[in-house]
Motif scaffolding. Structure first.
Motif, PDB file in Angstrom:
ATOM      1  N   PHE A   1       0.928  -1.215  -0.009  1.00  0.00           N
ATOM      2  CA  PHE A   1       0.009   0.060   0.064  1.00  0.00           C
ATOM      3  C   PHE A   1       1.261   1.164   0.010  1.00  0.00           C
ATOM      4  N   TYR A   2       1.906   1.119   1.086  1.00  0.00           N
ATOM      5  CA  TYR A   2       3.294   1.710   0.908  1.00  0.00           C
ATOM      6  C   TYR A   2       3.259   2.204  -1.078  1.00  0.00           C
ATOM      7  N   CYS A   3       3.794   1.870  -0.938  1.00  0.00           N
ATOM      8  CA  CYS A   3       4.587   1.775  -2.418  1.00  0.00           C
ATOM      9  C   CYS A   3       3.631   2.135  -3.237  1.00  0.00           C
ATOM     10  N   VAL A   4       2.568   1.461  -3.604  1.00  0.00           N
ATOM     11  CA  VAL A   4       1.294   1.813  -4.470  1.00  0.00           C
ATOM     12  C   VAL A   4       1.122   3.469  -3.877  1.00  0.00           C
ATOM     13  N   VAL A   5       0.667   4.642  -3.060  1.00  0.00           N
ATOM     14  CA  VAL A   5       0.293   5.844  -2.564  1.00  0.00           C
ATOM     15  C   VAL A   5       1.836   6.427  -2.933  1.00  0.00           C
TER      16      VAL A   5
ATOM     17  N   TYR B   1       3.800  10.683  -6.202  1.00  0.00           N
ATOM     18  CA  TYR B   1       5.241  11.154  -6.966  1.00  0.00           C
ATOM     19  C   TYR B   1       4.873  11.227  -8.766  1.00  0.00           C
ATOM     20  N   GLY B   2       3.846  10.445  -9.473  1.00  0.00           N
ATOM     21  CA  GLY B   2       3.320  10.939 -10.825  1.00  0.00           C
ATOM     22  C   GLY B   2       2.608  11.943 -10.515  1.00  0.00           C
ATOM     23  N   VAL B   3       1.507  11.791  -9.354  1.00  0.00           N
ATOM     24  CA  VAL B   3       0.709  13.674  -9.567  1.00  0.00           C
ATOM     25  C   VAL B   3       1.238  14.767  -9.143  1.00  0.00           C
TER      26      VAL B   3
END
Length: 166
Positions: free
Chosen positions: A13-17, A22-24
């Motif tokens: 979950f932490y990695c996905v967030v 980062y993308g945003v």
């Protein structure tokens, strides 16, 4: 086992967030830099409409550009106007005004023209070189982009161009 599963879930979950954030953030920074460049261009356009380049400035810019070309600055991959302005030591508005006095009028077509002339020369001198080698030596980002620009410019592929030469 439950603790391990929860730890794994939290980590994923932490990695996905993190990747999403980062993308945003990266997209926002890109939008800001694009907006700044657009505002700068608008300012330059207004400035350029109110003032034309005088003869002394034109000669100064041409000499600086000539030195830059002789040093092979146009053959570097990833060259942009800001970098050229820094390297030749003239204000951006002067380079923009000078470009408007040429047949290319804008930076990217002018740079592509310089690279195409070098590519033609290399194809004539080294017909055995691959398109990858020519593209790399002339500052194109890829062989396919080089071939596309070459065909658009000359009406021939690089291979056809080098084969038609005696």
């Amino acid at each position: 086992l439950l603790v391990y599963a929860m730890t794994l879930f939290i980590t994923i979950f932490y990695c996905v967030v993190s990747f999403y954030s980062y993308g945003v953030d990266h997209a926002r920074q890109k939008e800001l830099s694009d907006a700044e460049e657009s505002a700068e261009e608008t300012g330059l356009n207004e400035m350029s409409n109110s003032a034309n380049i005088d003869e002394d400035e034109r000669v100064h810019v041409e000499k600086a550009i000539e030195r830059w070309i002789q040093q092979g600055g146009h053959l570097k991959n990833g060259v942009n106007m800001a970098q050229v302005v820094r390297e030749i030591g003239v204000p951006r508005y002067q380079l923009t005004q000078w470009l408007r006095t040429t047949e290319w009028e804008l930076f990217n077509p002018w740079l592509a023209h310089l690279r195409m002339e070098e590519a033609k020369k290399l194809l004539e001198e080294h017909p055995d070189w691959s398109n990858d080698t020519i593209a790399e030596r002339c500052g194109f980002s890829s062989r396919s982009y080089f071939q596309t620009v070459f065909k658009k410019s000359t009406g021939l592929s690089p291979t056809e161009f080098s084969q038609r030469r005696p």
